[in-house]
Design an enzyme around this catalytic site. Structure first.
Site, PDB file in Angstrom:
ATOM      1  N   HIS A   1      51.281  36.794  38.764  1.00  0.00           N
ATOM      2  CA  HIS A   1      52.037  36.178  37.669  1.00  0.00           C
ATOM      3  C   HIS A   1      53.416  35.809  38.183  1.00  0.00           C
ATOM      4  O   HIS A   1      53.782  36.162  39.307  1.00  0.00           O
ATOM      5  CB  HIS A   1      52.182  37.152  36.484  1.00  0.00           C
TER       6      HIS A   1
ATOM      7  N   HIS B   1      50.202  40.493  31.642  1.00  0.00           N
ATOM      8  CA  HIS B   1      50.884  39.196  31.686  1.00  0.00           C
ATOM      9  C   HIS B   1      50.285  38.320  32.778  1.00  0.00           C
ATOM     10  O   HIS B   1      49.931  38.776  33.856  1.00  0.00           O
ATOM     11  CB  HIS B   1      52.398  39.313  31.854  1.00  0.00           C
TER      12      HIS B   1
ATOM     13  N   HIS C   1      60.920  35.990  39.531  1.00  0.00           N
ATOM     14  CA  HIS C   1      60.100  36.488  40.647  1.00  0.00           C
ATOM     15  C   HIS C   1      58.673  35.972  40.583  1.00  0.00           C
ATOM     16  O   HIS C   1      58.175  35.601  39.524  1.00  0.00           O
ATOM     17  CB  HIS C   1      60.108  38.012  40.717  1.00  0.00           C
TER      18      HIS C   1
ATOM     19  N   HIS D   1      57.900  49.783  35.298  1.00  0.00           N
ATOM     20  CA  HIS D   1      58.419  49.004  34.173  1.00  0.00           C
ATOM     21  C   HIS D   1      58.029  49.687  32.865  1.00  0.00           C
ATOM     22  O   HIS D   1      56.953  50.292  32.770  1.00  0.00           O
ATOM     23  CB  HIS D   1      57.799  47.607  34.136  1.00  0.00           C
TER      24      HIS D   1
ATOM     25  N   TYR E   1      60.689  45.455  43.587  1.00  0.00           N
ATOM     26  CA  TYR E   1      61.255  44.102  43.698  1.00  0.00           C
ATOM     27  C   TYR E   1      61.976  43.974  45.032  1.00  0.00           C
ATOM     28  O   TYR E   1      62.726  44.869  45.427  1.00  0.00           O
ATOM     29  CB  TYR E   1      62.309  43.862  42.611  1.00  0.00           C
TER      30      TYR E   1
ATOM     31  N   GLU F   1      57.675  40.460  43.751  1.00  0.00           N
ATOM     32  CA  GLU F   1      57.288  41.782  43.279  1.00  0.00           C
ATOM     33  C   GLU F   1      55.916  42.082  43.847  1.00  0.00           C
ATOM     34  O   GLU F   1      55.073  41.191  43.947  1.00  0.00           O
ATOM     35  CB  GLU F   1      57.198  41.795  41.742  1.00  0.00           C
TER      36      GLU F   1
END
Lengths: 114, 307
Positions: free
Chosen positions: B153, B199, B214, B246, B255, B265
């Site tokens: 993503h 996501h 990112h 997260h 990151y 990431e």
């Protein structure tokens, strides 16, 4: 700027930050920003360390250096010619006098949250 | 309601120096170089991806993202979605087949956050890299570095997050999986999925349009994330933050930056989403925890360091 390599190089160059008055030694193989971080100083803001985000913009007031490509979003060709550079993409070839010149950088709208 | 958009298919990222970039994406992340084209672009993929490529690198004097493309189930779906976009007042442009090597025509449009989005349905399938499709072994032994499995993503920064989320959910049939709301109910972040993943693309509200926060690549386990951190130290790669977790999506993450300052990431785990799930909501007052679950506060770079 062409890479100026001196025959009898000292092991390190002195990078004088004019304001706040601070300085640190930089190895010729080390970017000015990496040298500052290694010295434990914080006068130049640190971002991506790759020439992309603009955070570590400085003005080279005096001295010779070699620079790698940096984002045109933050350094125009004219500015580059006048010694405005990103510290993460610049390598000292003599002692340098520099001034921190952080650009205005937008902050995500989450920041108000605190 | 699903409308035939399947998954993130590719992202094209601008880099300042191709040799430096390839050292990073191939030797460190473990992406596979699949091809190059006459423009000098380099095509890569994670080893588990069946399509020929998912990451395209282009050398330019300003890093950032050129576009992100989503793969649809077939060409008819592509025509239908183009019509739906136009009916919603979105102007579209058709990029001919083979503009990206071994990729069919792409429908390109700009979303309200200022990012260039694409839909496509056809791309050469070379299969998972390094293993036989018949009686496959568990993994190829020749992988490098972090052994990234796939482009997963991207997180994009720009204005009008709510409008971009609305376009993707209402016109393209994606789902809102998670969001951050301010006290007035304004959507400051939206995490959007077309699958069971937490996501497939995410947005954060930001004054400047078209920014890349990112590009993210998937690893299998938390231990892989820890080893990725080890490799970041071994190679003196620019670290941003992590390994940590997260709050949003609950993925385990690190990151770091590519040599042109584009943030990457690698992550493992994370929540799942079905179409009947209500969006998970974070209050902006809890943002520190939402982004970095352990530190419970944002680092300044998260809000300002973009390409």
């Amino acid at each position: 700027m062409a890479d100026v390599v001196l025959k009898s190089q000292p092991a390190k160059y002195w990078i004088q930050v004019l304001a706040p008055k601070q300085g640190f030694f930089a190895d010729p193989q080390q970017s000015v920003l990496a040298a500052m971080e290694a010295a434990g100083q914080e006068s130049i803001p640190v971002g991506c360390r790759g020439g992309g985000c603009g955070k570590c913009r400085i003005q080279i007031v005096q001295g010779q250096y070699f620079s790698k490509r940096m984002s045109r979003a933050w350094i125009s060709a004219e500015q580059e010619a006048q010694g405005k550079v990103l510290a993460c993409r610049v390598y000292a070839r003599t002692d340098l006098n520099i001034q921190v010149d952080s650009p205005e950088i937008a902050t995500a709208c989450l920041a108000q949250a605190g | 309601m699903k409308k035939g958009v399947m998954r993130p298919g590719h992202i094209q990222i601008r880099v300042l120096d191709m040799d430096e970039a390839l050292k990073h994406y191939v030797d460190l992340l473990g992406m596979i170089e699949m091809d190059r084209d006459a423009q000098g672009r380099v095509y890569l993929k994670g080893w588990t991806e069946v399509d020929k490529f998912s990451l395209v690198l282009r050398e330019a004097d300003q890093p950032g993202m050129d576009f992100v493309g989503f793969k649809c189930v077939d060409e008819v779906t592509l025509d239908n979605l183009q019509a739906d976009l136009q009916a919603a007042g979105v102007s579209t442009q058709e990029i001919p087949a083979e503009d990206l090597k071994d990729c069919g025509r792409r429908i390109r449009f700009t979303i309200p956050t200022g990012h260039s989005f694409e839909l496509f349905a056809t791309k050469k399938q070379t299969g998972k890299w390094g293993i036989n499709p018949r009686n496959p072994e568990a993994w190829p032994r020749e992988l490098k570095g972090m052994k990234a499995t796939r482009f997963d993503h991207c997180l994009l920064y720009g204005p009008n997050v709510a409008a971009s989320v609305q376009l993707l959910t209402q016109v393209l049939g994606m789902d809102l999986a998670e969001q951050v709301l301010d006290p007035e109910g304004k959507q400051l972040a939206g995490f959007v999925t077309v699958s069971m993943k937490a996501h497939d693309v995410a947005f954060i509200e930001h004054p400047e349009p078209g920014k890349l926060h990112h590009a993210s690549f998937f690893l299998e386990t938390w231990n892989d994330v820890l080893k990725a951190a080890d490799l970041i130290s071994m190679t003196d790669t620019s670290l941003d933050i992590g390994p940590t977790r997260h709050g949003l999506t609950h993925g385990q993450t690190i990151y770091f930056f590519d040599p042109s300052g584009n943030r990457n990431e690698v992550f493992a785990g994370g929540d799942y989403h079905y179409p009947d799930h209500a969006p998970v909501t974070w209050d902006v007052e809890q943002l520190g925890k939402a982004i970095f679950y352990h530190d419970r506060q944002l680092n300044e770079r998260f809000l300002t360091v973009l390409t």
